[in-house]
Design a protein around this motif. Structure first.
Motif, PDB file in Angstrom:
ATOM      1  N   SER A 129       0.641  -1.200  -0.211  1.00  0.00           N
ATOM      2  CA  SER A 129      -0.097  -0.228  -0.181  1.00  0.00           C
ATOM      3  C   SER A 129       0.848   1.594  -0.176  1.00  0.00           C
ATOM      4  O   SER A 129       1.937   0.740   0.673  1.00  0.00           O
ATOM      5  CB  SER A 129      -1.117   0.018   1.063  1.00  0.00           C
ATOM      6  OG  SER A 129      -0.962   1.515   1.425  1.00  0.00           O
ATOM      7  N   PHE A 187       0.554  -0.011  -4.384  1.00  0.00           N
ATOM      8  CA  PHE A 187      -1.377   0.237  -4.579  1.00  0.00           C
ATOM      9  C   PHE A 187      -1.539   1.179  -3.675  1.00  0.00           C
ATOM     10  O   PHE A 187      -0.989   1.851  -2.443  1.00  0.00           O
ATOM     11  CB  PHE A 187      -2.220  -0.385  -4.743  1.00  0.00           C
ATOM     12  CG  PHE A 187      -2.345  -1.486  -5.557  1.00  0.00           C
ATOM     13  CD1 PHE A 187      -1.794  -2.146  -7.035  1.00  0.00           C
ATOM     14  CD2 PHE A 187      -0.896  -2.854  -5.224  1.00  0.00           C
ATOM     15  CE1 PHE A 187      -1.452  -3.080  -7.399  1.00  0.00           C
ATOM     16  CE2 PHE A 187      -0.595  -3.813  -5.974  1.00  0.00           C
ATOM     17  CZ  PHE A 187      -1.437  -3.485  -6.736  1.00  0.00           C
ATOM     18  N   GLU A 188      -2.875   2.484  -4.263  1.00  0.00           N
ATOM     19  CA  GLU A 188      -3.213   3.579  -3.768  1.00  0.00           C
ATOM     20  C   GLU A 188      -4.279   3.681  -2.601  1.00  0.00           C
ATOM     21  O   GLU A 188      -4.734   4.126  -1.883  1.00  0.00           O
ATOM     22  CB  GLU A 188      -3.935   4.608  -4.863  1.00  0.00           C
ATOM     23  CG  GLU A 188      -2.689   4.951  -5.150  1.00  0.00           C
ATOM     24  CD  GLU A 188      -3.176   6.370  -6.465  1.00  0.00           C
ATOM     25  OE1 GLU A 188      -4.139   6.187  -6.568  1.00  0.00           O
ATOM     26  OE2 GLU A 188      -2.493   7.157  -6.952  1.00  0.00           O
ATOM     27  N   SER A 189      -4.769   2.182  -2.580  1.00  0.00           N
ATOM     28  CA  SER A 189      -6.043   2.093  -1.598  1.00  0.00           C
ATOM     29  C   SER A 189      -5.776   0.382  -1.162  1.00  0.00           C
ATOM     30  O   SER A 189      -4.705  -0.264  -1.596  1.00  0.00           O
ATOM     31  CB  SER A 189      -7.245   1.824  -2.442  1.00  0.00           C
ATOM     32  OG  SER A 189      -7.434   0.884  -3.109  1.00  0.00           O
ATOM     33  N   SER A 191      -7.793  -2.175  -0.989  1.00  0.00           N
ATOM     34  CA  SER A 191      -8.858  -2.542  -1.380  1.00  0.00           C
ATOM     35  C   SER A 191      -8.212  -3.146  -2.892  1.00  0.00           C
ATOM     36  O   SER A 191      -8.317  -4.195  -3.042  1.00  0.00           O
ATOM     37  CB  SER A 191     -10.123  -1.944  -2.033  1.00  0.00           C
ATOM     38  OG  SER A 191      -9.991  -0.749  -2.457  1.00  0.00           O
ATOM     39  N   ASP A 192      -7.370  -1.974  -3.499  1.00  0.00           N
ATOM     40  CA  ASP A 192      -6.812  -2.385  -4.759  1.00  0.00           C
ATOM     41  C   ASP A 192      -5.716  -3.361  -4.772  1.00  0.00           C
ATOM     42  O   ASP A 192      -5.577  -4.225  -5.274  1.00  0.00           O
ATOM     43  CB  ASP A 192      -6.079  -1.302  -4.945  1.00  0.00           C
ATOM     44  CG  ASP A 192      -7.402  -0.375  -6.451  1.00  0.00           C
ATOM     45  OD1 ASP A 192      -8.173  -0.949  -6.527  1.00  0.00           O
ATOM     46  OD2 ASP A 192      -7.006   0.381  -6.137  1.00  0.00           O
ATOM     47  N   LYS A 195      -7.430  -7.019  -3.748  1.00  0.00           N
ATOM     48  CA  LYS A 195      -7.551  -7.426  -4.433  1.00  0.00           C
ATOM     49  C   LYS A 195      -6.302  -8.253  -5.760  1.00  0.00           C
ATOM     50  O   LYS A 195      -6.531  -8.947  -6.182  1.00  0.00           O
ATOM     51  CB  LYS A 195      -8.471  -6.328  -5.515  1.00  0.00           C
ATOM     52  CG  LYS A 195      -9.309  -6.894  -6.972  1.00  0.00           C
ATOM     53  CD  LYS A 195     -10.478  -6.151  -7.656  1.00  0.00           C
ATOM     54  CE  LYS A 195      -9.237  -4.649  -8.058  1.00  0.00           C
ATOM     55  NZ  LYS A 195     -10.437  -4.027  -8.789  1.00  0.00           N
ATOM     56  N   GLU A 196      -5.499  -6.916  -6.423  1.00  0.00           N
ATOM     57  CA  GLU A 196      -4.815  -7.429  -7.219  1.00  0.00           C
ATOM     58  C   GLU A 196      -3.533  -8.586  -6.793  1.00  0.00           C
ATOM     59  O   GLU A 196      -3.314  -9.095  -6.944  1.00  0.00           O
ATOM     60  CB  GLU A 196      -3.620  -6.434  -7.487  1.00  0.00           C
ATOM     61  CG  GLU A 196      -4.372  -4.597  -7.822  1.00  0.00           C
ATOM     62  CD  GLU A 196      -4.753  -5.620  -9.687  1.00  0.00           C
ATOM     63  OE1 GLU A 196      -4.294  -6.039 -10.024  1.00  0.00           O
ATOM     64  OE2 GLU A 196      -6.361  -5.109  -9.617  1.00  0.00           O
TER      65      GLU A 196
END
Length: 257
Positions: A129, A187-189, A191-192, A195-196
């Protein structure tokens, strides 16, 4: 929410050829001797399981990824043998990750300090993150990040290690870590990130275990001497940790947290 267990927690979930290993501790996911030992044993067990092609390591909660060495345990140490044994726990963890026959992916959702940075550097691929900043605070405590230094240097180079180790009060951003090779993707969030990472790990675990094992071995060529190197570094660090100044500094720092 993270664990409330004082000794820490460790859970493994299997999803096909992927093993998801999650650790936690109520003190910002810090690592004590018991948790270090359990992590080593679980990594070795998963690596020996021919049905598992990939390990994903993550930590509990939504704040810190790992605060490094347990200050509570450091303050209880009173003999050179105890001190060396504690830091040798980090040496064993790094070597367990290094010699694990299958790749280890790290998912880093928050800040990491000291030994937590060493854990990250010992992963083969890391998703993070943008809140996952890093710091090596050891010099400021009167110790030195000697045990984790080889792992950090292997990824970030000597200059990257120096930037971290010699600026003990300075946080390095997730983007700095990506530029230095400690993180593979940022990642900027959350959740991303979740998920990724889930997609990436599941996809990679679906490939040939033999191919992944050979690639893992190639990635760590030239580190065969680390068993002896990290053990000797643990003894050096253990001596530093026993000094009165270091104990007072750690105690004062713990009270501020």
């Amino acid at each position: 929410m993270g664990t409330t267990r004082k000794e820490g927690s460790l859970y493994t979930r299997l999803d096909g050829g992927l093993a998801i290993l999650e650790f936690g501790h109520p003190s910002s996911n810090s690592l004590n001797s018991e948790l270090l030992s359990r992590l080593c044993k679980e990594i070795e067990s998963l690596g020996a399981n021919t049905e598992i092609a990939l390990i994903l390591i993550q930590s509990e909660g939504d704040r810190a990824f790992c605060a490094g060495a347990s200050f509570d345990e450091l303050l209880e140490i009173s003999t050179p043998e105890q001190s060396t044994a504690f830091f040798n726990g980090f040496a064993r963890l790094i070597n367990s990750m290094r010699t694990c026959p299958i790749p280890i992916i790290g998912k880093v959702h928050g800040k990491a300090v000291g030994g937590g940075v060493g854990l990250i550097a010992s992963c083969d691929y890391v998703m993070a993150s943008d809140k996952a900043s890093l710091r090596l605070s050891e010099i400021g405590l009167g110790i030195a990040p000697l045990v984790i230094a080889p792992a950090v240097e292997r990824k970030a180079g000597v200059s990257g290690l120096a930037e971290l180790a010699l600026a003990p009060s300075e946080w390095k951003s997730a983007y700095w870590a990506r530029e230095r090779g400690l993180f593979s993707k940022v990642f900027e969030s959350r959740s991303d990130l979740d998920k990724e990472t889930e997609f990436f790990a599941a996809d990679l675990a679906s490939h040939s275990r033999d191919a992944l094992m050979l690639m893992k071995r190639a990635l760590w060529e030239g580190t065969e001497h680390w068993d002896d190197l990290l053990t000797s570094r643990a003894a050096m660090t253990g001596k530093l940790a026993l000094s009165q100044t270091t104990q007072q500094t750690i105690s004062a720092f713990k009270k501020k947290r």
